[in-house]
Design a protein around this motif. Structure first.
Motif, PDB file in Angstrom:
ATOM      1  N   ARG A  23       0.826  -1.213   0.000  1.00 13.95           N
ATOM      2  CA  ARG A  23       0.000   0.000   0.000  1.00 13.95           C
ATOM      3  C   ARG A  23       0.856   1.258   0.000  1.00 13.95           C
ATOM      4  N   ASP A  46      -4.394  -1.074  -8.757  1.00 15.82           N
ATOM      5  CA  ASP A  46      -4.725  -1.176  -7.343  1.00 15.82           C
ATOM      6  C   ASP A  46      -3.525  -1.802  -6.641  1.00 15.82           C
ATOM      7  N   TYR A  47      -3.651  -2.025  -5.354  1.00 18.80           N
ATOM      8  CA  TYR A  47      -2.552  -2.612  -4.599  1.00 18.80           C
ATOM      9  C   TYR A  47      -3.049  -3.798  -3.791  1.00 18.80           C
ATOM     10  N   VAL A  48      -2.123  -4.643  -3.412  1.00 23.09           N
ATOM     11  CA  VAL A  48      -2.361  -5.668  -2.409  1.00 23.09           C
ATOM     12  C   VAL A  48      -1.318  -5.445  -1.324  1.00 23.09           C
ATOM     13  N   PHE A  49      -1.651  -5.877  -0.128  1.00 22.36           N
ATOM     14  CA  PHE A  49      -0.701  -5.748   0.969  1.00 22.36           C
ATOM     15  C   PHE A  49       0.524  -6.590   0.676  1.00 22.36           C
ATOM     16  N   LYS A  59      -5.183 -11.853   5.563  1.00 18.80           N
ATOM     17  CA  LYS A  59      -5.398 -10.455   5.166  1.00 18.80           C
ATOM     18  C   LYS A  59      -4.880 -10.233   3.744  1.00 18.80           C
ATOM     19  N   PHE A  60      -3.716 -10.787   3.440  1.00 18.93           N
ATOM     20  CA  PHE A  60      -3.148 -10.686   2.096  1.00 18.93           C
ATOM     21  C   PHE A  60      -4.093 -11.318   1.075  1.00 18.93           C
ATOM     22  N   ARG A  62      -7.277 -12.045   1.323  1.00 18.01           N
ATOM     23  CA  ARG A  62      -8.570 -11.348   1.264  1.00 18.01           C
ATOM     24  C   ARG A  62      -8.477 -10.113   0.367  1.00 18.01           C
ATOM     25  N   LYS A  63      -7.426  -9.315   0.558  1.00 15.57           N
ATOM     26  CA  LYS A  63      -7.234  -8.111  -0.267  1.00 15.57           C
ATOM     27  C   LYS A  63      -6.972  -8.490  -1.717  1.00 15.57           C
ATOM     28  N   GLU A  66     -10.200  -9.483  -3.303  1.00 15.32           N
ATOM     29  CA  GLU A  66     -11.014  -8.275  -3.495  1.00 15.32           C
ATOM     30  C   GLU A  66     -10.559  -7.501  -4.734  1.00 15.32           C
ATOM     31  N   VAL A  67      -9.255  -7.335  -4.891  1.00 10.38           N
ATOM     32  CA  VAL A  67      -8.712  -6.597  -6.033  1.00 10.38           C
ATOM     33  C   VAL A  67      -9.027  -7.326  -7.334  1.00 10.38           C
ATOM     34  N   LYS A  70     -12.707  -6.967  -8.140  1.00  8.45           N
ATOM     35  CA  LYS A  70     -12.988  -5.597  -8.595  1.00  8.45           C
ATOM     36  C   LYS A  70     -12.524  -5.392 -10.028  1.00  8.45           C
TER      37      LYS A  70
END
Length: 75
Positions: A23, A46-49, A59-60, A62-63, A66-67, A70
């Protein structure tokens, strides 16, 4: 110094999507310097963690999911 090389690479590859790892990298480097120079503007970004000890695998993932979702939905 590296921006012209990155923009040339993007021009050659012609990606539809760019996913930045981290991020902070996305907010401090990509958005202010790379994104305004992108041509065509249809490239989604976009970004990922960054997966590390401080960011859990869940968390990685999930993001990242999501990306990807999207990006697919905006085609």
């Amino acid at each position: 110094k590296w921006l012209p090389f990155l923009l040339k690479e993007i021009e050659i590859i012609q990606p539809k999507v760019i996913i930045v790892i981290g991020r902070r990298t996305y907010e401090k480097s990509f958005k202010p310097f790379v994104e305004p120079s992108l041509s065509p503007r249809e490239i989604k970004a976009d970004y990922v963690f960054h997966y590390s000890k401080r960011v859990s695998k869940n968390k990685f993932e999930r993001k990242f999911s999501e990306v990807i979702r999207k990006m697919k939905n905006s085609e």
